[in-house]
Design a protein around this motif. Sequence first.
Motif, PDB file in Angstrom:
ATOM      1  N   HIS A 105      50.009   5.271  58.926  1.00  0.00           N
ATOM      2  CA  HIS A 105      50.818   4.847  57.867  1.00  0.00           C
ATOM      3  C   HIS A 105      52.928   4.390  58.303  1.00  0.00           C
ATOM      4  O   HIS A 105      53.154   4.538  58.984  1.00  0.00           O
ATOM      5  CB  HIS A 105      51.208   6.233  57.488  1.00  0.00           C
ATOM      6  CG  HIS A 105      51.664   6.643  56.061  1.00  0.00           C
ATOM      7  ND1 HIS A 105      51.301   6.296  54.901  1.00  0.00           N
ATOM      8  CD2 HIS A 105      53.213   6.993  55.845  1.00  0.00           C
ATOM      9  CE1 HIS A 105      51.830   6.685  53.622  1.00  0.00           C
ATOM     10  NE2 HIS A 105      53.419   7.346  54.452  1.00  0.00           N
ATOM     11  N   GLY A 106      52.511   3.648  56.464  1.00  0.00           N
ATOM     12  CA  GLY A 106      53.877   1.925  56.532  1.00  0.00           C
ATOM     13  C   GLY A 106      53.515   1.312  57.324  1.00  0.00           C
ATOM     14  O   GLY A 106      54.374   0.212  57.150  1.00  0.00           O
ATOM     15  N   ALA A 136      44.312  10.013  50.813  1.00  0.00           N
ATOM     16  CA  ALA A 136      45.272  10.696  50.466  1.00  0.00           C
ATOM     17  C   ALA A 136      46.977  10.322  50.649  1.00  0.00           C
ATOM     18  O   ALA A 136      47.771  10.461  50.594  1.00  0.00           O
ATOM     19  CB  ALA A 136      45.323  12.373  51.297  1.00  0.00           C
ATOM     20  N   ALA A 137      47.016   9.510  52.688  1.00  0.00           N
ATOM     21  CA  ALA A 137      48.231   8.753  52.986  1.00  0.00           C
ATOM     22  C   ALA A 137      47.994   7.503  52.502  1.00  0.00           C
ATOM     23  O   ALA A 137      49.371   6.636  52.775  1.00  0.00           O
ATOM     24  CB  ALA A 137      47.447   8.389  54.531  1.00  0.00           C
ATOM     25  N   GLY A 138      47.325   6.661  51.451  1.00  0.00           N
ATOM     26  CA  GLY A 138      47.486   5.634  51.079  1.00  0.00           C
ATOM     27  C   GLY A 138      47.172   4.352  51.444  1.00  0.00           C
ATOM     28  O   GLY A 138      47.743   3.539  51.511  1.00  0.00           O
ATOM     29  N   ILE A 139      46.053   4.950  53.078  1.00  0.00           N
ATOM     30  CA  ILE A 139      45.806   4.071  53.457  1.00  0.00           C
ATOM     31  C   ILE A 139      44.541   3.261  53.180  1.00  0.00           C
ATOM     32  O   ILE A 139      43.050   4.306  53.114  1.00  0.00           O
ATOM     33  CB  ILE A 139      45.964   4.232  54.989  1.00  0.00           C
ATOM     34  CG1 ILE A 139      47.428   4.312  55.321  1.00  0.00           C
ATOM     35  CG2 ILE A 139      45.336   3.424  56.109  1.00  0.00           C
ATOM     36  CD1 ILE A 139      47.012   5.068  56.746  1.00  0.00           C
ATOM     37  N   VAL A 183      40.889 -13.355  60.726  1.00  0.00           N
ATOM     38  CA  VAL A 183      41.253 -13.762  59.207  1.00  0.00           C
ATOM     39  C   VAL A 183      42.660 -12.952  59.040  1.00  0.00           C
ATOM     40  O   VAL A 183      43.307 -13.526  58.955  1.00  0.00           O
ATOM     41  CB  VAL A 183      39.819 -13.871  58.381  1.00  0.00           C
ATOM     42  CG1 VAL A 183      40.340 -14.456  56.926  1.00  0.00           C
ATOM     43  CG2 VAL A 183      38.627 -14.706  58.944  1.00  0.00           C
ATOM     44  N   CYS A 184      41.983 -12.442  58.502  1.00  0.00           N
ATOM     45  CA  CYS A 184      43.514 -11.582  57.991  1.00  0.00           C
ATOM     46  C   CYS A 184      44.659 -11.012  59.085  1.00  0.00           C
ATOM     47  O   CYS A 184      46.209 -11.371  58.631  1.00  0.00           O
ATOM     48  CB  CYS A 184      43.849  -9.988  57.678  1.00  0.00           C
ATOM     49  SG  CYS A 184      42.207  -9.553  56.100  1.00  0.00           S
ATOM     50  N   LEU A 185      44.320 -11.718  59.710  1.00  0.00           N
ATOM     51  CA  LEU A 185      45.875 -11.444  61.240  1.00  0.00           C
ATOM     52  C   LEU A 185      46.183 -12.849  61.079  1.00  0.00           C
ATOM     53  O   LEU A 185      47.477 -12.792  60.927  1.00  0.00           O
ATOM     54  CB  LEU A 185      45.310 -10.905  62.902  1.00  0.00           C
ATOM     55  CG  LEU A 185      45.968 -11.253  63.523  1.00  0.00           C
ATOM     56  CD1 LEU A 185      46.480  -9.713  63.639  1.00  0.00           C
ATOM     57  CD2 LEU A 185      45.067 -10.939  64.881  1.00  0.00           C
ATOM     58  N   SER A 186      45.491 -13.573  61.250  1.00  0.00           N
ATOM     59  CA  SER A 186      45.800 -15.001  61.029  1.00  0.00           C
ATOM     60  C   SER A 186      46.652 -15.415  59.451  1.00  0.00           C
ATOM     61  O   SER A 186      47.709 -16.611  59.132  1.00  0.00           O
ATOM     62  CB  SER A 186      44.873 -15.905  60.718  1.00  0.00           C
ATOM     63  OG  SER A 186      44.093 -16.302  59.791  1.00  0.00           O
ATOM     64  N   GLU A 187      46.491 -14.902  58.289  1.00  0.00           N
ATOM     65  CA  GLU A 187      46.956 -14.283  57.248  1.00  0.00           C
ATOM     66  C   GLU A 187      48.413 -13.642  57.441  1.00  0.00           C
ATOM     67  O   GLU A 187      48.868 -14.162  56.094  1.00  0.00           O
ATOM     68  CB  GLU A 187      46.168 -14.227  56.544  1.00  0.00           C
ATOM     69  CG  GLU A 187      45.491 -15.370  55.251  1.00  0.00           C
ATOM     70  CD  GLU A 187      44.009 -14.936  55.210  1.00  0.00           C
ATOM     71  OE1 GLU A 187      43.949 -13.203  54.600  1.00  0.00           O
ATOM     72  OE2 GLU A 187      42.850 -15.534  54.752  1.00  0.00           O
ATOM     73  N   GLY A 188      48.727 -12.249  58.418  1.00  0.00           N
ATOM     74  CA  GLY A 188      49.527 -12.491  58.443  1.00  0.00           C
ATOM     75  C   GLY A 188      49.884 -11.027  57.885  1.00  0.00           C
ATOM     76  O   GLY A 188      50.767 -10.590  57.278  1.00  0.00           O
ATOM     77  N   ARG A 189      48.617 -10.383  57.365  1.00  0.00           N
ATOM     78  CA  ARG A 189      48.547  -9.495  56.664  1.00  0.00           C
ATOM     79  C   ARG A 189      48.224  -8.061  57.169  1.00  0.00           C
ATOM     80  O   ARG A 189      48.838  -7.374  58.455  1.00  0.00           O
ATOM     81  CB  ARG A 189      46.959  -9.135  55.947  1.00  0.00           C
ATOM     82  CG  ARG A 189      46.938 -10.412  54.862  1.00  0.00           C
ATOM     83  CD  ARG A 189      45.492  -9.953  54.505  1.00  0.00           C
ATOM     84  NE  ARG A 189      45.580 -11.390  53.440  1.00  0.00           N
ATOM     85  CZ  ARG A 189      44.990 -11.200  52.055  1.00  0.00           C
ATOM     86  NH1 ARG A 189      45.602 -10.317  51.253  1.00  0.00           N
ATOM     87  NH2 ARG A 189      44.919 -12.268  51.578  1.00  0.00           N
ATOM     88  N   ARG A 190      49.028  -6.832  56.746  1.00  0.00           N
ATOM     89  CA  ARG A 190      49.039  -4.988  57.098  1.00  0.00           C
ATOM     90  C   ARG A 190      47.997  -4.509  57.998  1.00  0.00           C
ATOM     91  O   ARG A 190      47.246  -3.785  56.662  1.00  0.00           O
ATOM     92  CB  ARG A 190      49.966  -4.422  56.579  1.00  0.00           C
ATOM     93  CG  ARG A 190      51.905  -4.856  57.120  1.00  0.00           C
ATOM     94  CD  ARG A 190      52.205  -4.965  55.597  1.00  0.00           C
ATOM     95  NE  ARG A 190      52.164  -3.512  54.970  1.00  0.00           N
ATOM     96  CZ  ARG A 190      52.863  -2.529  55.518  1.00  0.00           C
ATOM     97  NH1 ARG A 190      54.076  -2.307  56.318  1.00  0.00           N
ATOM     98  NH2 ARG A 190      52.402  -1.486  54.963  1.00  0.00           N
ATOM     99  N   PRO A 215      40.994  12.233  62.632  1.00  0.00           N
ATOM    100  CA  PRO A 215      41.779  10.944  61.670  1.00  0.00           C
ATOM    101  C   PRO A 215      43.634  10.933  62.188  1.00  0.00           C
ATOM    102  O   PRO A 215      43.623   9.648  61.595  1.00  0.00           O
ATOM    103  CB  PRO A 215      41.842  12.032  60.477  1.00  0.00           C
ATOM    104  CG  PRO A 215      41.862  12.917  61.263  1.00  0.00           C
ATOM    105  CD  PRO A 215      40.898  13.189  62.351  1.00  0.00           C
ATOM    106  N   ALA A 216      43.968  11.841  63.075  1.00  0.00           N
ATOM    107  CA  ALA A 216      45.510  11.630  63.286  1.00  0.00           C
ATOM    108  C   ALA A 216      46.103  10.363  63.825  1.00  0.00           C
ATOM    109  O   ALA A 216      46.865   9.742  63.055  1.00  0.00           O
ATOM    110  CB  ALA A 216      45.714  12.864  64.296  1.00  0.00           C
TER     111      ALA A 216
END
Length: 117
Positions: free
Chosen positions: A56-57, A83-86, A102-109, A49-50
Amino acid sequence: MKLTEVQFGALKPIDGYGPGFFRVGGEVFQGAVLVTPEGTKPWSGSADPAELLALHGSVDVIFYGAGADVAHPPKALREALEAAGIGLEPMSTSAAARAYNVCLSEGRRIAAALLPV
């Protein structure tokens, strides 16, 4: 009806995929990949998972493409990311690639952790 072409600017969408490969922003990658707005790199898979925790962030959600069929990620991976909030959204690789674009075109993280089909 008027059709509008999606604009990604400098960001690189997932252009295609096939047996054992992905094409992101015109570049071909063999095997599993981790795709983020910052770039694409080979991914060692869900056992470690590293690489995903390092996001994160910078991302809120990771689309987990499990291959040709929907499969749940390993419990340890899911718990570590929670646990990391992701957020982790498991789906087939084809659905994850579409959702990422789709989400990339909307500027999402967002990011996509994709296993080959």
